[in-house]
Design an enzyme around this catalytic site. Structure first.
Site, mmCIF file in Angstrom:
data_model
loop_
_atom_site.group_PDB
_atom_site.id
_atom_site.type_symbol
_atom_site.label_atom_id
_atom_site.label_comp_id
_atom_site.label_asym_id
_atom_site.label_seq_id
_atom_site.Cartn_x
_atom_site.Cartn_y
_atom_site.Cartn_z
ATOM 1 N N ASP A 1 3.126 1.154 3.392
ATOM 2 C CA ASP A 1 2.556 0.990 4.605
ATOM 3 C C ASP A 1 3.052 -0.311 5.280
ATOM 4 O O ASP A 1 2.671 -1.368 4.803
ATOM 5 C CB ASP A 1 1.210 1.157 4.737
ATOM 6 C CG ASP A 1 0.615 0.982 6.020
ATOM 7 O OD1 ASP A 1 1.158 0.519 6.877
ATOM 8 O OD2 ASP A 1 -0.553 1.497 6.138
ATOM 9 N N ASP B 1 0.858 -1.096 0.091
ATOM 10 C CA ASP B 1 -0.065 0.022 0.010
ATOM 11 C C ASP B 1 0.862 1.277 0.010
ATOM 12 O O ASP B 1 1.806 1.259 0.884
ATOM 13 C CB ASP B 1 -0.870 -0.052 1.196
ATOM 14 C CG ASP B 1 -2.062 0.616 1.107
ATOM 15 O OD1 ASP B 1 -2.051 1.760 0.190
ATOM 16 O OD2 ASP B 1 -3.021 0.310 1.814
ATOM 17 N N ASP C 1 0.730 5.236 0.237
ATOM 18 C CA ASP C 1 -0.168 6.217 0.389
ATOM 19 C C ASP C 1 0.201 7.775 0.160
ATOM 20 O O ASP C 1 1.387 7.858 0.843
ATOM 21 C CB ASP C 1 -0.926 6.016 1.838
ATOM 22 C CG ASP C 1 -2.175 6.918 2.180
ATOM 23 O OD1 ASP C 1 -2.039 8.091 1.518
ATOM 24 O OD2 ASP C 1 -2.956 6.455 2.945
#
Ligand SMILES: [Zn+2]
Length: 400
Positions: free
Chosen positions: A302, A101, A103
């Site tokens: 992440d 992930d 972000d």
């Protein structure tokens, strides 16, 4: 013509029906082994999650979500013998994809592209401190968070770097990349056996290789900057692209800072020999740039997501209920474009909105918006859904 709306829990039925219509025919990007995956969702009108669902086919899943429209839709990175079992310990875990992930909020230097405040959706009060409730209405304050496209594009650059590592350093070639539908990217690497059985500890090692923690960075910097060692001759192996691993990544980055063709060719592994003076030049160059290079090579993933072997992954081509946008699969990895057509799930209708709070100037995809509380604006689906799902506007009417 304009038509009126019934209002339900803040977001009108219009959006729920749009989601339903979309899901009836959506080409959701699902794993081949769907029957071994847990499916989970947040219902459109609720705050809780429905978990431990399982489906044999896309058609079966489509039927279910057309009847029970989700606001968010996920499948498990884990494969289970009994994905529908309510007890995690009795699902019979048989392996997991490797998921990442990225972000935009975690991208270095993106702070100036992020707008972030809490406000009262009834009176438009904007929080000055960390109060939870509106001092005028007593209503719970809502959070508005907006990330500019420029920052999403930076996150995409990191996605490309991450894919380079996955392909070239790990040799995993089966993966899917998607836009999250809000402000980041997901990468799902479908691991072959036996790698899919990696536990969290093994995955933590992968995270640390990709992120380069401070301890690793310091160790490498010390190695390349050690003057005493350099005076006695080189005490370390010069990084070259053909070395693979981290040295490959350092060499690639260094080669972009070199104009001398002999040094470049040595770094890239095209030539085996390099003369002593150029070697000294290269050594100087490494000492000078190593810190900056390592910071560049560190990818802000992440870590929690990658370490978790039972993570729920947002289904590529499903809708993100924080924006109403399609979390679309990036079919050709070198071609990502955040444009209104890629994220929209609706046609050409114009939506009339009332703005609920003073909005500073923001760019949504490709268009600038600035509005005062109470302003009425008319715009297309992707801009309207973004403002409505982020709670700063309410839908008044639709022109078809
Ligand atoms: Zn208020």
């Amino acid at each position: 013509m304009w038509c009126c709306l019934s209002q339900k829990r803040g977001v009108p039925d219009f959006f729920k029906e749009k989601f339903r219509e979309y899901y009836r025919g959506a080409s959701l990007e699902l794993p081949q082994d769907l029957p071994f995956r847990e499916v989970a969702l947040q219902p459109f009108d609720a705050d809780y999650y429905v978990r431990h669902l399982s489906f044999d086919s896309l058609a079966q899943l489509r039927d279910y979500i057309s009847a029970n429209v989700p606001r968010h839709l996920y499948y498990s990175s884990a494969k289970y013998l009994y994905p529908g079992n309510n007890e995690m310990s009795e699902k019979g875990w048989i392996g997991s994809d490797l998921v990442f992930d990225i972000d935009s909020n975690d991208i270095p230097d993106c702070g100036k592209y992020v707008i972030d405040f809490r406000f009262c959706p009834r009176c438009g009060y904007i929080a000055k401190n960390d109060e939870k409730e509106c001092p005028y209405c007593g209503l719970e304050l809502k959070k508005f968070e907006h990330v500019d496209k420029a920052c999403i594009e930076r996150a995409y650059d990191y996605l490309l770097k991450l894919i380079d590592i996955i392909e070239n350093d790990f040799g995993f070639l089966t993966y899917k990349a998607s836009f999250s539908g809000n402000r980041g990217f997901h990468l799902i690497v479908e691991l072959p056996q036996p790698f899919d059985r990696m536990d969290s500890e093994a995955r933590r090692e992968i995270v640390s290789y990709i992120m380069l923690n401070d301890f690793d960075k310091k160790h490498i910097i010390n190695m390349y900057m050690d003057d005493a060692r350099r005076q006695k001759g080189l005490g370390y192996i010069l990084p070259r692209v053909i070395d693979g691993g981290l040295r490959r990544r350092i060499a690639l980055s260094l080669s972009k800072r070199v104009s001398d063709q002999d040094i470049k060719s040595f770094l890239m592994g095209y030539s085996e020999k390099i003369d002593y003076h150029k070697l000294a030049q290269l050594s100087e160059l490494i000492s000078k740039h190593i810190e900056e290079i390592l910071n560049e090579l560190s990818i802000p993933i992440d870590s929690k997501v990658t370490i978790d072997i039972s993570h729920l992954v947002r289904i590529p081509n499903s809708i993100n209920g924080k924006t109403g946008w399609k979390a679309f699969l990036i079919k050709n990895i070198s071609e990502f474009e955040l444009d209104p057509y890629n994220v929209s799930i609706s046609g050409n209708e114009m939506l009339q909105l009332r703005i609920l709070v003073d909005l500073p100037q923001i760019r949504i995809i490709d268009r600038e918006f600035k509005a005062k509380k109470g302003d009425v604006i008319v715009t297309e689906y992707p801009y309207a859904s973004y403002l409505v799902f982020k709670n700063v506007a309410e839908l008044m009417s639709i022109r078809r």
